[in-house]
Design a protein around this motif. Structure first.
Motif, mmCIF file in Angstrom:
data_model
loop_
_atom_site.group_PDB
_atom_site.id
_atom_site.type_symbol
_atom_site.label_atom_id
_atom_site.label_comp_id
_atom_site.label_asym_id
_atom_site.label_seq_id
_atom_site.Cartn_x
_atom_site.Cartn_y
_atom_site.Cartn_z
ATOM 1 N N GLY A 69 0.819 -1.211 0.000
ATOM 2 C CA GLY A 69 0.000 0.000 0.000
ATOM 3 C C GLY A 69 0.848 1.255 0.000
ATOM 4 N N GLN A 308 -8.660 5.520 -0.191
ATOM 5 C CA GLN A 308 -7.543 4.763 -0.762
ATOM 6 C C GLN A 308 -6.373 5.690 -1.087
ATOM 7 N N GLN A 312 -2.548 5.656 0.579
ATOM 8 C CA GLN A 312 -1.353 5.515 -0.245
ATOM 9 C C GLN A 312 -0.479 6.760 -0.190
#
Length: 343
Positions: A69, A308, A312
């Motif tokens: 990730g 997300q 990241q």
């Protein structure tokens, strides 16, 4: 030059004392990872990640997540682990977690510069190193650290706990009451189909201008704005309010609206507030908003994409590009040459 770019943290005690100001709140029962990047002759701090302390069962899973990730998207050279917990243990607590993370990262050529423990971030609290038993000491006052001063100059606030962040966005009434208010207002409104999108944009623009002028909006005005930004085209265009002169007004308006928003309207206001908070340097609030949205509306597409992106470690510059691209699409659809939220 931003003061935050010139601050040097040279000792473990200084780094631990600075942690609340990097996170935006004082962590408890937390694992905090600070990434390090080698730049010519210096080593610079990168992103700071915080999670609730993983149980031994999930230590390997969490280590693998880091590599696939955030660390895959933004490679790092080294990390410093900070474990903030008052767990009682014969030795240092959670040593298995530290060992698992260190070994897994090392296999990916990411070294662990240090791993530090403290029971809490407060003046006089003890700290110790997992990697070197001879390294220990006590913490200085976190409230007067150089990073605290720099954050104060920027107008940022370090909150007492993560729960304080959740309190900022808590609904002011029950879901049923909030939904009923919106339903009643919608039943009174008969929009002109050919003018709906421009009219809704104008509604939000007027609210931002009034907020910037220090005027109080009535509950009906606020609910009309809530209905307007529930239109995803209006929402996508209004994201850019974070980039112009109305940034401060947008911050105030989105924070007010999210407390009045039931599901599903809450999702669009949450997206506005999360993007705004992240672009204005309040990553902790952005993350709490998106975590709350994931729990209440797991299928919310933009919320999931934003969550997300934050996981990241998306740089603000990249998010600004995405915001501008979204606005450009709406403006083309309308045939407008300027963005009403930044012009």
């Amino acid at each position: 030059m931003d003061m935050l770019n010139t601050i040097s943290l040279s000792t473990p005690a200084e780094l631990l004392a600075a942690t609340p100001h990097m996170l935006g709140f004082y962590p408890t029962e937390s694992l905090v990872l600070s990434t390090l990047h080698r730049r010519e002759s210096t080593t610079q701090l990168g992103m700071t990640l915080r999670v609730d302390l993983p149980s031994p069962t999930y230590a390997q899973e969490f280590a693998d997540y880091l590599l696939t990730g955030p660390f895959e998207q933004h490679p790092v050279d080294a990390v410093i682990m900070l474990l903030i917990t008052d767990s009682v243990s014969p030795g240092l607590p959670h040593t298995e977690l530290v060992t698992t993370l260190r070994d897994t990262l090392n296999q990916a050529s990411i070294s662990t510069l240090d791993a530090l423990w403290a029971p809490a971030i407060r003046e006089g609290a003890p700290w110790r190193s997992y990697l070197d038993p001879t390294r220990s000491g006590t913490l200085p006052n976190p409230a007067i650290s150089p990073l605290a001063a720099a954050q104060a100059v920027r107008g940022s606030t370090t909150r007492p706990s993560r729960q304080d962040l959740h309190a900022l966005i808590a609904a002011e009434d029950s879901e049923q009451v909030l939904s009923a208010k919106l339903a009643a207002l919608r039943s009174e409104t008969i929009p002109a189909p050919s003018e709906t999108l421009p009219h809704r944009i104008h509604t939000v623009r007027e609210a931002l201008q009034a907020t910037a002028d220090g005027k109080s909006l009535s509950e009906e005005q606020l609910l009309r704005v809530l209905i307007a930004v529930a239109d995803t085209s209006v929402r996508d265009l209004a994201l850019s309010a974070a980039l112009g002169d109305w940034s401060q007004a947008a911050d105030e308006l989105w924070r007010t609206l999210i407390r009045k928003a039931p599901i599903p309207e809450r999702g669009e206001v949450a997206s506005l507030l999360a993007v705004h908070a992240y672009l204005c340097g309040d990553g902790p609030l952005a993350r709490v908003v998106l975590e709350n949205l994931e729990q209440s509306q797991p299928d919310h597409r933009l919320g999931a994409l934003l969550h997300q992106a934050l996981d990241q470690g998306i740089p603000p510059a990249e998010l600004i590009t995405l915001v501008n691209d979204a606005a450009h699409g709406i403006l083309e659809e309308l045939g407008w040459g300027t963005n009403p939220f930044t012009a």
